[in-house]
Each structure stands twice: as structure tokens, then as C-alpha cells.
Design an enzyme around this catalytic site. Sequence first.
Site, short mmCIF file in Angstrom:
data_model
loop_
_atom_site.label_atom_id
_atom_site.label_comp_id
_atom_site.label_asym_id
_atom_site.label_seq_id
_atom_site.Cartn_x
_atom_site.Cartn_y
_atom_site.Cartn_z
N ASP A 281 1.17 -1.51 -0.19
CA ASP A 281 0.33 -0.30 -0.39
C ASP A 281 1.14 1.20 0.14
OD1 ASP A 281 0.58 -1.04 2.53
OD2 ASP A 281 -1.21 0.75 3.24
N HIS A 282 1.77 1.36 0.25
CA HIS A 282 3.09 2.60 0.19
C HIS A 282 3.71 2.33 -0.62
CE1 HIS A 282 2.29 3.15 4.96
NE2 HIS A 282 1.62 1.70 4.78
N ASP B 193 4.42 2.93 9.15
CA ASP B 193 3.98 2.55 9.78
C ASP B 193 4.44 1.76 10.89
OD1 ASP B 193 1.74 2.32 8.26
OD2 ASP B 193 2.04 0.34 7.31
N HIS C 207 -3.61 7.52 6.98
CA HIS C 207 -3.50 6.49 7.21
C HIS C 207 -5.03 5.51 7.87
CE1 HIS C 207 -1.78 1.88 7.47
NE2 HIS C 207 -0.90 2.04 6.09
ZN LIG Z 1 2.85 -1.33 6.70
ZN LIG Z 2 0.68 0.88 5.65
#
Ligand SMILES: [Zn+2]
Ligand SMILES: [Zn+2]
Length: 281
Positions: A64-65, A175, A245
Site C-alpha cells: 500500500d506504500h 507504519d 492512513h
Molecule cells: Zn505497513
Molecule cells: Zn500501511
Amino acid sequence: MKVTLTGTGSPIPDANRAGPSTLVQCAGQNILIDCGRGVAMRLVAVGVPAPFLSAILITHLHSDHITDLNDLVTTRWILTPEATPTVIYGPLGTQKVVDGMMAMLTPDQKYRHDHHADLRSGPGLQVEVHEVQPGDEFKIGEARVIVGRTDHRPVTPTIGFRIEAEGKSVVLAGDTVPCDELDALCKNADIYVQTVLRPDLLELVKQFVPALASRSNDILDYHSNVEDAAKTAARAGVKTLMLTHYVPAMQPGQEADWLALATPHFSGNIVLGPDLTSAEA
Ligand SMILES: [Zn+2]
Ligand SMILES: [Zn+2]
């Protein structure tokens, strides 16, 4: 220094939130941190299309990043008269991922070379990858970037970035759960951007989709929740906390609920909201 949340979503697709990415503008530089779904569109919305990016910093290699890194690289190449390489800084392993991405883009490069004489005579689709580790420092123009260790285990390595310019500082944590290294990276920063989730809302999701309960449980132990982010901000003495996020996606009208979880733990400025929300230092 201006910080814009160019994508506030998560791996879960949302109609209104692009995937995780944040733009930092300072000392004449446009520095993008992570490049989630839809980032090229959001960058256009803030007047910084891909060719105007100074560098892309990657916190970790979760899909996702990085999912739209290929879009930025290609767009930079085909929309710039004489494209310079896309400069990428990321954790160990970034080179291998970028090599694979470049292999994926090989047919497209051939099509465009075959069709456009000016692209054919140019330097081609280029990237410049720098793998960095905690403790490293580098410069993007006059902006100083410090790399710090974060804790998103079992995902390793993961890193956060502290960018300093014009007497101001911002930390992009990515994260991570709270940890001493993150506290040190954030120390007295003007702005601290943290990816967060809401365990209470994920509990509801589990009730509606029991089959995903175990996967939902798994994500709780390697992300900061809203309270964690607020406590990190307070311990580190930052001025502004930016939340992004959102897992699950923050719905319109829910902003006050999210804020209410943070304010008991942090008395500074707290910024959250839709994509393109920004803060200045
Ligand atoms: Zn992550
Ligand atoms: Zn993430």
C-alpha cells in the site's frame, strides 16, 4: 515548511481516500514520502506533478506504500522534455523491488521508444535508488534528512524520516508501534506525521465479517493506534501531530470522534481530515 497528506487511505480501497503518501515542501524541494494508490492524481491536485518531485522516500515495502511508484516513474519520464532520474531513498530491499518494477515496465518503454523519436534519443526511463539505514543522513538540496528505525515487525526493515530545513522539522514515521527510536526521531519536531488505526472500529468490522477476524487481529499489533500516536507526540514534545492512513477509513463527520481519542494524551495541535489536508511550520 508545508506538509500535505496526499493520501490518507490504507490497503483497503476507498472511494475518497488515496493510498498512503505525504508531500513535504521545504527549501524549494518537493519531497514525497511513500506512494500509495492514486498518488499521481493527488500530486496534480496540489500543483506538484511527478516531474516536479525532488525525491521519493519510502518507509517500507508494504504494497500500500509503494503501489503507484511505477506510475510516478513512468509519468515523470513521459511528461518531461528531458527527464532526469527519479531519485528514490528506501530501506534495504528497495533496489530489488525497483529492479522488478523496472522489468515490469520494459514493454512500455519499448512501445514508447518505438513511437516517439525524442524519447528514443533521450536517456530513457531512469531511476536512482539509494538504500538507507537507521542513523544515515543525506541531503535533498538544502533539506537535511535523518533516517530512524521504526518497529513494524514482522515487517523489516522499516524506517522513518526526519526532514529539517529552514529551522523547521517534520517526522514521517510510516507504519510503526511506539518505540524509543521513534521518540528520539520525533524529539521536539514541529510536525509529526503518524499512520494510525482504530481498534474499536476494527472490532466492529470483525463482527460484520467474521471470516476476516483473524486478519484484522493481526494488524493491531504492528500499527500505532490514535492514542499511541498522541502519547508519542507528547513524550517527544512535538508541536503538531498529523494523523493519516486511517484504518478503517474515517467517514465524513467522524473527525471529532478520532480527535477525541487523541486530545486526552496530547495538548498540542492535532491535524486530521480528508486527502490534501495540510499543515505548515
Ligand atoms: Zn505497513
Ligand atoms: Zn500501511
